[in-house]
Design an enzyme around this catalytic site. Structure first.
Site, PDB file in Angstrom:
ATOM      1  N   TRP A  57      35.567   6.385  54.868  1.00 53.60           N
ATOM      2  CA  TRP A  57      36.083   5.373  54.616  1.00 53.60           C
ATOM      3  C   TRP A  57      37.737   5.123  55.605  1.00 53.60           C
ATOM      4  O   TRP A  57      37.496   3.867  55.445  1.00 53.60           O
ATOM      5  CB  TRP A  57      36.518   4.453  53.156  1.00 53.60           C
ATOM      6  N   LYS A  58      37.975   6.012  56.022  1.00 57.95           N
ATOM      7  CA  LYS A  58      39.502   5.978  56.072  1.00 57.95           C
ATOM      8  C   LYS A  58      40.810   4.805  55.700  1.00 57.95           C
ATOM      9  O   LYS A  58      40.716   4.818  54.683  1.00 57.95           O
ATOM     10  CB  LYS A  58      39.007   5.391  57.804  1.00 57.95           C
ATOM     11  N   GLU A 109      41.480  12.411  63.494  1.00 61.94           N
ATOM     12  CA  GLU A 109      42.869  11.318  63.654  1.00 61.94           C
ATOM     13  C   GLU A 109      43.761  11.625  62.990  1.00 61.94           C
ATOM     14  O   GLU A 109      45.608  11.677  63.277  1.00 61.94           O
ATOM     15  CB  GLU A 109      42.518  10.351  62.495  1.00 61.94           C
ATOM     16  N   GLU A 155      32.579  17.046  65.148  1.00 58.84           N
ATOM     17  CA  GLU A 155      32.800  15.737  65.860  1.00 58.84           C
ATOM     18  C   GLU A 155      33.734  15.632  67.135  1.00 58.84           C
ATOM     19  O   GLU A 155      34.832  15.415  67.028  1.00 58.84           O
ATOM     20  CB  GLU A 155      33.507  14.684  64.381  1.00 58.84           C
ATOM     21  N   SER A 210      30.279   8.193  65.594  1.00 56.90           N
ATOM     22  CA  SER A 210      29.430   7.065  66.142  1.00 56.90           C
ATOM     23  C   SER A 210      27.974   6.931  65.234  1.00 56.90           C
ATOM     24  O   SER A 210      26.966   6.348  65.522  1.00 56.90           O
ATOM     25  CB  SER A 210      29.775   5.575  67.301  1.00 56.90           C
ATOM     26  N   GLY A 252      32.179   7.006  59.661  1.00 56.24           N
ATOM     27  CA  GLY A 252      32.839   6.753  59.439  1.00 56.24           C
ATOM     28  C   GLY A 252      32.863   5.214  59.472  1.00 56.24           C
ATOM     29  O   GLY A 252      32.157   4.375  58.065  1.00 56.24           O
ATOM     30  N   GLY A 253      32.672   4.288  60.481  1.00 56.38           N
ATOM     31  CA  GLY A 253      32.300   3.041  60.401  1.00 56.38           C
ATOM     32  C   GLY A 253      30.995   2.602  60.020  1.00 56.38           C
ATOM     33  O   GLY A 253      31.051   1.536  58.525  1.00 56.38           O
TER      34      GLY A 253
HETATM   35  C1  PEP Z   1      35.064   9.784  61.581  1.00 52.62           C
HETATM   36  O1  PEP Z   1      35.775   9.437  60.973  1.00 52.62           O
HETATM   37  O2  PEP Z   1      34.658  10.672  60.741  1.00 52.62           O
HETATM   38  C2  PEP Z   1      33.521   9.125  62.002  1.00 52.62           C
HETATM   39  C3  PEP Z   1      32.650   9.992  62.762  1.00 52.62           C
HETATM   40  O3  PEP Z   1      33.848   7.789  62.552  1.00 52.62           O
HETATM   41  P1  PEP Z   1      32.274   6.659  62.929  1.00 52.62           P
HETATM   42  O4  PEP Z   1      31.260   6.909  62.433  1.00 52.62           O
HETATM   43  O5  PEP Z   1      33.137   6.033  62.767  1.00 52.62           O
HETATM   44  O6  PEP Z   1      32.320   7.411  64.583  1.00 52.62           O
END
Ligand code: PEP
Length: 255
Positions: free
Chosen positions: A10-11, A97, A167, A213, A234-235
């Site tokens: 959820w960051k 990040e 990732e 993504s 993430g999103g």
């Molecule tokens: C993540 O935060 O590890 C990620 C993959 O984000 P997103 O799915 O938004 O690309």
């Protein structure tokens, strides 16, 4: 047999109240999910409250980071013992990040992995190349450095208690996903690195998630790949229906 592990990162999103609400929705939506390990990673601030929501459910609790020391003068940090006390199962370590904005290195990743494992929690070790690295032919050297750094000093038994998240940095939060083939190729390479360190049987037992993504529209294709064992999301993890839209295709898989 490898577990399919789908974790929502959820960051720095959701207040405590919003986190409790979303966790409740995920718990309800995931109640019949059996074959997939589902985890959610709220902010530190919301972890204790979310721990109460997921208690007794089939949703695991994950933290987004950790410090490797037990306690002391490390302003802003949280220790593994603190996470353990509130029931954390997984800890995300080395997220891009963290590496980009907060000085995470392969050496600090390794210290965090060891600490988390010493308390019986499972690290989700994030690795992945930037677009420049990929374009300049450094994909394999970057992944090799990151894997060898993270697993330095870990025994085969330790390695079996890890999850990797591959990732590609250029796919995180951009809406651009690696193609099924690009992702599978990188995952197979990472599994080869694990096989070189620990042998094929150990390498075949470690779950390697894809992250970048991932969403309901592309999840089935990615998860169908031979070496992709789940996702770090993430999103799309910020809403229960899109998150579960990724979890559900995993139910039919066994690897
Ligand atoms: C993540 O935060 O590890 C990620 C993959 O984000 P997103 O799915 O938004 O690309």
């Amino acid at each position: 047999m490898r577990k399919i592990v789908i974790a929502g990162n959820w960051k720095m999103n959701k207040t405590v109240a919003e986190s409790v609400k979303l966790a409740g929705e995920v718990v309800a939506a995931a109640k019949d999910i059996k074959a997939v390990t589902v985890a959610i990673a709220p902010t530190y601030l919301a972890l204790a409250k979310v721990a109460e929501v997921v208690a007794g459910s089939n949703v695991k609790l994950a933290a987004q980071d950790v410090h490797w020391e037990n306690q002391g003068a490390f302003t802003g940090k949280v220790s593994a013992d603190m996470l353990k006390e509130i029931g954390v199962d997984f800890v995300i370590i080395g997220h891009s990040e963290q590496r980009t904005y907060f000085g995470e290195t392969d050496a600090t990743v390794n210290k965090k992995v060891r600490k988390v494992q010493s308390l019986g929690m499972t690290p989700i070790i994030c690795i992945g190349e930037t677009l420049d690295e990929r374009k300049s032919g450094q994909l394999e050297s970057v992944l090799t450095r990151q894997v060898n750094g993270a697993y330095d000093g870990l025994s085969a038994d330790d390695a079996l208690r890890t999850v990797i998240a591959y990732e590609p940095v250029w796919a995180i939060g951009t809406g651009v996903t690696a193609s099924d083939d690009e992702a599978q190729e990188a995952h197979a390479f990472v599994r080869g690195l694990l096989a070189a360190r620990y042998g094929d049987s150990v390498a075949q037992s470690i779950s390697i998630q894809y992250g970048g993504s991932m969403k309901p529209e592309n999840a089935a294709g990615l998860l169908a790949q031979k070496d992709i064992d789940g996702g770090l999301i993430g999103g799309a993890a910020l809403k229960a229906d899109s998150f579960l839209g990724i979890v559900t295709p995993g139910e039919t898989l066994s690897k």
